[in-house]
Design a protein around this motif. Sequence first.
Motif, PDB file in Angstrom:
ATOM      1  N   LEU A 147       0.826  -1.209   0.000  1.00 51.43           N
ATOM      2  CA  LEU A 147       0.000   0.000   0.000  1.00 51.43           C
ATOM      3  C   LEU A 147       0.864   1.264   0.000  1.00 51.43           C
ATOM      4  O   LEU A 147       0.563   2.226  -0.706  1.00 51.43           O
ATOM      5  CB  LEU A 147      -0.934   0.037   1.220  1.00 51.43           C
ATOM      6  CG  LEU A 147      -2.066  -0.980   1.284  1.00 51.43           C
ATOM      7  CD1 LEU A 147      -3.110  -0.532   2.300  1.00 51.43           C
ATOM      8  CD2 LEU A 147      -2.728  -1.215  -0.058  1.00 51.43           C
ATOM      9  N   ARG A 148       1.931   1.245   0.777  1.00 50.47           N
ATOM     10  CA  ARG A 148       2.800   2.438   0.839  1.00 50.47           C
ATOM     11  C   ARG A 148       3.478   2.693  -0.506  1.00 50.47           C
ATOM     12  O   ARG A 148       3.749   3.834  -0.875  1.00 50.47           O
ATOM     13  CB  ARG A 148       3.833   2.294   1.962  1.00 50.47           C
ATOM     14  CG  ARG A 148       3.194   2.408   3.353  1.00 50.47           C
ATOM     15  CD  ARG A 148       4.191   2.196   4.486  1.00 50.47           C
ATOM     16  NE  ARG A 148       5.280   3.163   4.481  1.00 50.47           N
ATOM     17  CZ  ARG A 148       5.196   4.413   4.951  1.00 50.47           C
ATOM     18  NH1 ARG A 148       4.069   4.834   5.467  1.00 50.47           N
ATOM     19  NH2 ARG A 148       6.233   5.225   4.900  1.00 50.47           N
ATOM     20  N   SER A 154       0.907   4.289  -2.826  1.00 55.25           N
ATOM     21  CA  SER A 154       0.718   5.698  -2.460  1.00 55.25           C
ATOM     22  C   SER A 154       1.886   6.589  -2.838  1.00 55.25           C
ATOM     23  O   SER A 154       1.826   7.779  -2.628  1.00 55.25           O
ATOM     24  CB  SER A 154       0.607   5.832  -0.939  1.00 55.25           C
ATOM     25  OG  SER A 154      -0.614   5.425  -0.517  1.00 55.25           O
ATOM     26  N   ALA A 174       3.985  11.398  -3.930  1.00 49.94           N
ATOM     27  CA  ALA A 174       2.790  10.989  -3.182  1.00 49.94           C
ATOM     28  C   ALA A 174       1.640  11.994  -3.295  1.00 49.94           C
ATOM     29  O   ALA A 174       0.491  11.600  -3.495  1.00 49.94           O
ATOM     30  CB  ALA A 174       3.166  10.761  -1.718  1.00 49.94           C
ATOM     31  N   VAL A 215      -2.313  11.332  -4.714  1.00 49.97           N
ATOM     32  CA  VAL A 215      -3.590  11.660  -4.063  1.00 49.97           C
ATOM     33  C   VAL A 215      -4.455  12.459  -5.040  1.00 49.97           C
ATOM     34  O   VAL A 215      -5.654  12.189  -5.200  1.00 49.97           O
ATOM     35  CB  VAL A 215      -3.380  12.507  -2.773  1.00 49.97           C
ATOM     36  CG1 VAL A 215      -4.719  12.870  -2.147  1.00 49.97           C
ATOM     37  CG2 VAL A 215      -2.533  11.754  -1.761  1.00 49.97           C
ATOM     38  N   LEU A 248      -6.118   8.531  -5.594  1.00 50.37           N
ATOM     39  CA  LEU A 248      -5.800   7.357  -4.785  1.00 50.37           C
ATOM     40  C   LEU A 248      -5.568   7.800  -3.337  1.00 50.37           C
ATOM     41  O   LEU A 248      -4.620   8.537  -3.067  1.00 50.37           O
ATOM     42  CB  LEU A 248      -4.533   6.717  -5.360  1.00 50.37           C
ATOM     43  CG  LEU A 248      -4.390   5.219  -5.200  1.00 50.37           C
ATOM     44  CD1 LEU A 248      -3.358   4.688  -6.171  1.00 50.37           C
ATOM     45  CD2 LEU A 248      -4.027   4.832  -3.823  1.00 50.37           C
ATOM     46  N   ALA A 249      -6.454   7.420  -2.429  1.00 46.98           N
ATOM     47  CA  ALA A 249      -6.340   7.860  -1.027  1.00 46.98           C
ATOM     48  C   ALA A 249      -5.975   6.682  -0.137  1.00 46.98           C
ATOM     49  O   ALA A 249      -6.359   5.549  -0.408  1.00 46.98           O
ATOM     50  CB  ALA A 249      -7.651   8.470  -0.554  1.00 46.98           C
ATOM     51  N   HIS A 250      -5.257   6.991   0.936  1.00 45.45           N
ATOM     52  CA  HIS A 250      -4.686   5.947   1.798  1.00 45.45           C
ATOM     53  C   HIS A 250      -5.047   6.254   3.252  1.00 45.45           C
ATOM     54  O   HIS A 250      -4.721   7.321   3.751  1.00 45.45           O
ATOM     55  CB  HIS A 250      -3.165   6.012   1.599  1.00 45.45           C
ATOM     56  CG  HIS A 250      -2.396   4.920   2.253  1.00 45.45           C
ATOM     57  ND1 HIS A 250      -1.046   4.777   2.068  1.00 45.45           N
ATOM     58  CD2 HIS A 250      -2.749   3.934   3.085  1.00 45.45           C
ATOM     59  CE1 HIS A 250      -0.608   3.742   2.758  1.00 45.45           C
ATOM     60  NE2 HIS A 250      -1.634   3.208   3.383  1.00 45.45           N
ATOM     61  N   PRO A 271      -3.886   5.087   6.569  1.00 48.06           N
ATOM     62  CA  PRO A 271      -2.736   4.249   6.930  1.00 48.06           C
ATOM     63  C   PRO A 271      -2.943   3.416   8.184  1.00 48.06           C
ATOM     64  O   PRO A 271      -3.816   3.706   9.005  1.00 48.06           O
ATOM     65  CB  PRO A 271      -1.618   5.272   7.156  1.00 48.06           C
ATOM     66  CG  PRO A 271      -2.308   6.515   7.567  1.00 48.06           C
ATOM     67  CD  PRO A 271      -3.662   6.505   6.887  1.00 48.06           C
ATOM     68  N   ALA A 315      -9.697  10.190   4.622  1.00 48.14           N
ATOM     69  CA  ALA A 315      -9.280   9.673   3.310  1.00 48.14           C
ATOM     70  C   ALA A 315     -10.377   9.906   2.268  1.00 48.14           C
ATOM     71  O   ALA A 315     -10.101  10.218   1.107  1.00 48.14           O
ATOM     72  CB  ALA A 315      -8.936   8.187   3.417  1.00 48.14           C
TER      73      ALA A 315
END
Length: 238
Positions: free
Chosen positions: A47-48, A51, A73, A77, A81-83, A85, A151
């Motif tokens: 995932l990281r 992102s 990063a 966004v 694409l939102a994360h 965490p 997010a």
Amino acid sequence: MTALLEVEDLRVAYGKIEAVKGISFTVEAGQVVTLIGTNGAGKTTTLRTLSGLLKPSAGKISFDGKPLHGIPAHKIVALGLAHSPEGRHIFPRLTIVENLLLGAYLRDDKEGIDKDIQRAYELFPILGERRKQAAGTLSGGEQQMLAMGRALMSRPKLLMLDEPSMGLSPIMMQKIMQTISELKSQGTTILLVEQNAQAALSLADHGHVMEVGRIALSGTGQDLLHDESVRKAYLGED
Ligand code: ATP
């Protein structure tokens, strides 16, 4: 039709240690896809990397038809694409509404932002009730809600959730999973990393089991839920 997210032979290393060893999967618009697996399998690293927080050592990522290679990063966004965490990372001294607004920092459509704040309060009424309170006063589960709400404030095309049920009571966990189902029924596309395989597979269209940096098994959520090896390894059955 091409998938919203396409990951092809992705590899990610921390120095000499390769944490993700060539994984491929896709997420179609409107789907919930889950990555399950034990601690250290490489889920968070994946995932990281998506992102833009970590650089892949090899492989391709394409999102909404564009390669993500070399894109920083904040621009990722902006592409949608939102994360949310692992560990939430909310700002404890800021109020709840201030935390939510941080999720919209790339937007300037005040009306749309206000509408989405209201939507976050509808999804999570506690956030509305406590909107002026410092976020640090929320319980763990409520902070998880705030992280998800924040997010969503970027109006993502893909929402990535890292371990949303971690450390929560069974009731709170159920609540979070219900919200994920609700988001799914509203058409939100979600990539969900979970250690709670039962809950994640129950609501996912597709799942991938990660083991030491590789995808060991893939299938529909229901197939994996009923797979004997998954049941033994991840659902606590003998
Ligand atoms: P968890 O559920 O525990 O977060 P995970 O499946 O998300 O597990 P990762 O956090 O992606 O796994 O870790 C994958 C591997 O990479 C592990 O062996 C971990 O020790 C290693 N790793 C993670 N972060 C770092 C780092 N910053 N430096 C070095 N190694 C790391």
